[in-house]
Design an enzyme around this catalytic site. Structure first.
Site, mmCIF file in Angstrom:
data_model
loop_
_atom_site.group_PDB
_atom_site.id
_atom_site.type_symbol
_atom_site.label_atom_id
_atom_site.label_comp_id
_atom_site.label_asym_id
_atom_site.label_seq_id
_atom_site.Cartn_x
_atom_site.Cartn_y
_atom_site.Cartn_z
ATOM 1 C CB ALA A 12 47.257 43.892 32.919
ATOM 2 C CG ASN A 184 33.282 31.036 45.390
ATOM 3 O OD1 ASN A 184 33.437 29.818 45.297
ATOM 4 N ND2 ASN A 184 33.555 31.856 44.395
ATOM 5 C CG ASP A 253 39.993 39.142 44.605
ATOM 6 O OD1 ASP A 253 40.152 38.008 45.088
ATOM 7 O OD2 ASP A 253 40.077 39.374 43.388
ATOM 8 C CE LYS A 286 33.584 53.030 44.707
ATOM 9 N NZ LYS A 286 34.841 53.377 45.429
#
Length: 307
Positions: A12, A184, A253, A286
């Site tokens: 979470a 990365n 992701d 976003k």
């Protein structure tokens, strides 16, 4: 539509936006606060599902309120949840995330239940790996579970995508079985000792990974795009897309989930990379992680606009 099986973490996300990331010992007054689904496994599964894949998610959560919210998220996104394990002893994982006004982030993760995933949990989900068009793995779950998933995929001749994040040293022989490895710049340095700053250094890092047995090497480089290398000495830089950045959390992701969908649906590697880049570009526009993952219609419209 292909099947993407993701074996990985769910946590979470507890996120606070802040003017700047705090220095050691510093307290920064921030806001607003946002809570939502996350974890590299959960994010990548969400990205793949929203891109259009049939997603099977193998993970472990607690029976607490975060676990209940996780199941609601999985059902909303259309995951096959037959192989989501529930722990009575361990809490659902959590991540504390700070995001500054430039979109950069700082993250601390408590893996909780997903950090206790075992070989047995993977073996219970063997059918999900056997039937996959691609298996997606990260390093936020116990190495025992990652290794078991790799071995299962090898036996079933299923392509493996390993996103070596967050970077930590892992058994070198894993790379010999990996079809796609997607570090990365930071992870590439950990894997190879090469500081990736441009195309030449990215090629050197990719060459080392090829020498270690990796198949296709894809180094994600943020706004500079992606370096793609299918064989030693023959890589190429693929430019990224210029967008207004709100939050970079989860961009990697988004790329991995979008790329996995594209490969599972039969796209060539170059086209799959471009698709993944579009997913990542849309995600950084976003706030949030899983909630920022774009849908197939958005990605198609974006690519039509920019290409």
């Amino acid at each position: 539509m292909g099947q993407v099986t993701v074996a990985g973490s769910y946590v979470a996300d507890l996120m606070i936006r802040t003017p700047q990331l705090p220095a050691p010992g510093e307290t920064v007054l921030g806001g607003p606060f946002q809570m939502g689904p996350g974890g590299k496994g959960g994010n990548q599964a969400t990205a793949a599902a929203r891109s259009g894949a049939d997603v099977v998610f193998i993970t472990k959560i607690g029976t607490d309120v975060f676990g209940q919210e996780a199941m609601q998220h999985f059902e909303r996104e259309g995951f096959d949840i037959r192989f989501v394990q529930k722990s009575e002893q361990d809490a659902t994982g959590t991540a504390l995330i700070s995001v500054d006004e430039k979109g950069e982030n700082s993250i601390v993760i408590a893996p909780g239940a997903c950090g206790k995933m075992s070989r047995m949990d993977i073996e219970r989900a063997g059918r999900a790996i056997e039937q996959a068009d691609i298996l997606v793995l990260q390093l936020e779950i116990h190495f025992e579970a990652v290794e078991a998933a790799i071995h299962q995929a090898i036996q079933c001749d299923v392509p493996i995508l390993l996103n070596p994040a967050p970077y930590t040293a892992f058994p070198a022989e894993w790379l010999c079985h990996v079809t796609y490895v997607t570090p990365n710049e930071t992870e590439a340095r950990g894997l190879t000792g090469i500081t990736v700053v441009d195309e030449a250094s990215a090629q050197r890092a990719a060459d080392i990974l090829h020498e270690k047995g990796a198949g296709v090497v894809i180094i994600t480089m943020g706004g500079r795009g992606v370096f793609l290398s299918k064989e030693k000495g023959k890589g190429r830089q693929m430019k990224g897309f210029s967008v207004e950045v709100v939050d970079t959390t989860g961009a990697g992701d988004a790329f991995n989930g979008g790329f996995a969908y594209a490969i599972s649906s039969g796209m060539k590697v170059e086209d799959a990379v471009q698709f993944g880049q579009a997913a990542a570009a849309l995600s950084v526009m976003k706030a949030g992680t899983a909630v920022s993952m774009p849908y197939l219609e958005e990605i198609k419209a974006f690519l039509k606009k920019v290409l």
